[in-house]
Design a protein around this motif. Structure first.
Motif, PDB file in Angstrom:
ATOM      1  N   ASP A   5      12.739  17.033  -7.561  1.00 59.02           N
ATOM      2  CA  ASP A   5      12.081  18.185  -6.973  1.00 59.02           C
ATOM      3  C   ASP A   5      10.661  18.368  -7.515  1.00 59.02           C
ATOM      4  N   ALA A   6       9.993  19.322  -6.888  1.00 63.12           N
ATOM      5  CA  ALA A   6       8.424  19.701  -7.395  1.00 63.12           C
ATOM      6  C   ALA A   6       8.651  19.884  -8.725  1.00 63.12           C
ATOM      7  N   ASP A   7       9.611  20.561  -9.332  1.00 62.94           N
ATOM      8  CA  ASP A   7       9.621  21.277 -10.627  1.00 62.94           C
ATOM      9  C   ASP A   7       9.850  19.898 -11.537  1.00 62.94           C
ATOM     10  N   PHE A   8      10.688  19.020 -11.272  1.00 61.50           N
ATOM     11  CA  PHE A   8      10.734  17.824 -12.102  1.00 61.50           C
ATOM     12  C   PHE A   8       9.466  17.125 -12.102  1.00 61.50           C
ATOM     13  N   TYR A   9       8.993  16.965 -10.861  1.00 57.79           N
ATOM     14  CA  TYR A   9       7.470  16.144 -10.918  1.00 57.79           C
ATOM     15  C   TYR A   9       6.527  16.862 -11.725  1.00 57.79           C
ATOM     16  N   LEU A  14       5.103  14.633 -14.873  1.00 61.27           N
ATOM     17  CA  LEU A  14       3.341  14.555 -15.068  1.00 61.27           C
ATOM     18  C   LEU A  14       3.319  14.578 -16.732  1.00 61.27           C
ATOM     19  N   ALA A  15       4.266  15.033 -17.541  1.00 61.66           N
ATOM     20  CA  ALA A  15       4.003  15.285 -18.868  1.00 61.66           C
ATOM     21  C   ALA A  15       3.656  13.851 -19.229  1.00 61.66           C
ATOM     22  N   ALA A  16       4.426  12.789 -18.853  1.00 60.95           N
ATOM     23  CA  ALA A  16       4.200  11.506 -19.164  1.00 60.95           C
ATOM     24  C   ALA A  16       2.757  10.979 -18.714  1.00 60.95           C
ATOM     25  N   GLY A  17       1.892  11.628 -18.204  1.00 58.72           N
ATOM     26  CA  GLY A  17       0.525  11.194 -17.838  1.00 58.72           C
ATOM     27  C   GLY A  17       0.674  10.439 -16.675  1.00 58.72           C
ATOM     28  N   SER A  18       0.135  10.733 -15.580  1.00 58.92           N
ATOM     29  CA  SER A  18       0.148  10.323 -14.296  1.00 58.92           C
ATOM     30  C   SER A  18      -0.756  10.655 -13.407  1.00 58.92           C
ATOM     31  N   MET A  19      -1.086  10.019 -12.069  1.00 62.13           N
ATOM     32  CA  MET A  19      -2.066  10.879 -11.189  1.00 62.13           C
ATOM     33  C   MET A  19      -1.114  11.970 -10.570  1.00 62.13           C
ATOM     34  N   LYS A  20      -1.804  12.789 -10.008  1.00 62.78           N
ATOM     35  CA  LYS A  20      -1.169  13.876  -9.512  1.00 62.78           C
ATOM     36  C   LYS A  20      -1.441  14.008  -7.995  1.00 62.78           C
ATOM     37  N   ILE A  21      -0.291  13.941  -7.407  1.00 62.53           N
ATOM     38  CA  ILE A  21       0.149  14.276  -5.889  1.00 62.53           C
ATOM     39  C   ILE A  21      -0.349  16.035  -5.545  1.00 62.53           C
ATOM     40  N   PRO A  22      -1.229  16.189  -4.644  1.00 61.09           N
ATOM     41  CA  PRO A  22      -1.469  17.677  -4.492  1.00 61.09           C
ATOM     42  C   PRO A  22      -0.222  18.493  -4.143  1.00 61.09           C
ATOM     43  N   ASP A  23      -0.612  19.631  -4.507  1.00 56.20           N
ATOM     44  CA  ASP A  23       0.599  20.717  -4.559  1.00 56.20           C
ATOM     45  C   ASP A  23       1.219  20.757  -3.290  1.00 56.20           C
ATOM     46  N   ASP A  24       0.360  20.929  -2.085  1.00 54.57           N
ATOM     47  CA  ASP A  24       1.066  20.728  -0.609  1.00 54.57           C
ATOM     48  C   ASP A  24       1.589  19.831  -0.109  1.00 54.57           C
ATOM     49  N   ALA A  25       1.443  18.529  -1.024  1.00 51.97           N
ATOM     50  CA  ALA A  25       2.179  17.392  -0.332  1.00 51.97           C
ATOM     51  C   ALA A  25       3.246  16.958  -1.266  1.00 51.97           C
ATOM     52  N   VAL A  26       3.465  17.439  -2.381  1.00 54.14           N
ATOM     53  CA  VAL A  26       4.404  16.626  -3.265  1.00 54.14           C
ATOM     54  C   VAL A  26       5.704  16.691  -2.791  1.00 54.14           C
ATOM     55  N   SER A  27       6.317  17.917  -2.175  1.00 56.33           N
ATOM     56  CA  SER A  27       7.666  17.684  -1.598  1.00 56.33           C
ATOM     57  C   SER A  27       7.787  16.698  -0.699  1.00 56.33           C
ATOM     58  N   GLY A  28       6.919  16.427   0.346  1.00 58.86           N
ATOM     59  CA  GLY A  28       7.052  15.476   1.229  1.00 58.86           C
ATOM     60  C   GLY A  28       6.916  14.125   0.443  1.00 58.86           C
ATOM     61  N   TYR A  29       6.299  13.909  -0.216  1.00 59.62           N
ATOM     62  CA  TYR A  29       6.221  12.570  -0.892  1.00 59.62           C
ATOM     63  C   TYR A  29       7.387  12.081  -1.667  1.00 59.62           C
ATOM     64  N   LEU A  30       7.771  13.308  -2.265  1.00 63.56           N
ATOM     65  CA  LEU A  30       9.144  13.036  -3.126  1.00 63.56           C
ATOM     66  C   LEU A  30      10.280  12.564  -2.216  1.00 63.56           C
ATOM     67  N   ARG A  31      10.322  13.442  -1.216  1.00 65.58           N
ATOM     68  CA  ARG A  31      11.382  12.899  -0.117  1.00 65.58           C
ATOM     69  C   ARG A  31      11.075  11.600   0.537  1.00 65.58           C
ATOM     70  N   LYS A  32       9.932  11.091   0.704  1.00 71.09           N
ATOM     71  CA  LYS A  32       9.678   9.777   1.111  1.00 71.09           C
ATOM     72  C   LYS A  32      10.164   8.886  -0.313  1.00 71.09           C
ATOM     73  N   GLU A  64       4.285   8.686  -6.158  1.00 72.25           N
ATOM     74  CA  GLU A  64       2.818   8.315  -6.267  1.00 72.25           C
ATOM     75  C   GLU A  64       2.322   7.150  -5.660  1.00 72.25           C
ATOM     76  N   LEU A  65       3.163   6.137  -5.557  1.00 71.18           N
ATOM     77  CA  LEU A  65       2.806   4.735  -4.903  1.00 71.18           C
ATOM     78  C   LEU A  65       2.589   4.922  -3.509  1.00 71.18           C
ATOM     79  N   GLN A  66       3.384   5.734  -2.825  1.00 67.94           N
ATOM     80  CA  GLN A  66       3.364   5.992  -1.139  1.00 67.94           C
ATOM     81  C   GLN A  66       2.069   6.887  -1.162  1.00 67.94           C
ATOM     82  N   TYR A  67       1.815   7.698  -1.888  1.00 69.10           N
ATOM     83  CA  TYR A  67       0.698   8.813  -1.835  1.00 69.10           C
ATOM     84  C   TYR A  67      -0.692   7.926  -1.966  1.00 69.10           C
ATOM     85  N   LYS A  68      -0.639   6.949  -2.765  1.00 70.28           N
ATOM     86  CA  LYS A  68      -1.886   6.374  -2.836  1.00 70.28           C
ATOM     87  C   LYS A  68      -2.214   5.385  -1.949  1.00 70.28           C
ATOM     88  N   SER A  69      -1.107   4.700  -1.339  1.00 72.50           N
ATOM     89  CA  SER A  69      -1.374   3.924  -0.257  1.00 72.50           C
ATOM     90  C   SER A  69      -1.514   4.669   1.101  1.00 72.50           C
TER      91      SER A  69
END
Length: 126
Positions: A5-9, A14-32, A64-69
């Motif tokens: 879920d978004a809370d885990f993301y 993200l605590a491990a250092g990664s790119m960031k999916i925008p707030d309004d899109a994160v749930s959809g990309y986690l579903r994907k 994140e791969l899907q978001y970047k693509s």
């Protein structure tokens, strides 16, 4: 089924250092990312009683791969050829992480790296 879920993301992945999916899109990309993982594990993750953290991390990385693509394709894609002042050139993007065969290879690498401790999830027979 969505495995992260978004809370885990926001708080673990993200605590491990990664790119960031925008707030309004994160749930959809986690579903994907979860759908992609189901495809590569033949739906075996859904059968687990408890979702391991490695699965959640894998879903975040796939998201994140899907978001970047998607972002690259929406922004006109990856530059494949150019021309300027009589100079021109082209690039082979067939192995890019974000298109075609390179994209599917990147997915397999992400799944195998994150789930190597769970061979029953990624076993394809043979």
């Amino acid at each position: 089924m969505v495995y992260a879920d978004a809370d885990f993301y926001w708080n673990k992945y993200l605590a491990a250092g990664s790119m960031k999916i925008p707030d309004d899109a994160v749930s959809g990309y986690l579903r994907k990312g979860s759908v992609i993982l189901d495809q590569y594990t033949f739906g075996r993750v859904a059968e687990l009683l408890e979702i391991p953290e490695e699965v959640r991390l894998c879903v975040c990385e796939l998201a994140e791969l899907q978001y970047k693509s998607d972002t690259l394709q929406k922004d006109g894609g990856i530059v494949t050829s150019w021309s300027n002042d009589g100079q021109s050139g082209s690039m082979d993007i067939s192995s890019s992480r974000f298109t075609g065969a390179g994209y599917h290879k990147a997915i397999r690498e992400i799944v195998n790296r994150n789930l190597h401790r769970y061979p029953d999830l990624i076993y394809t027979g043979g």
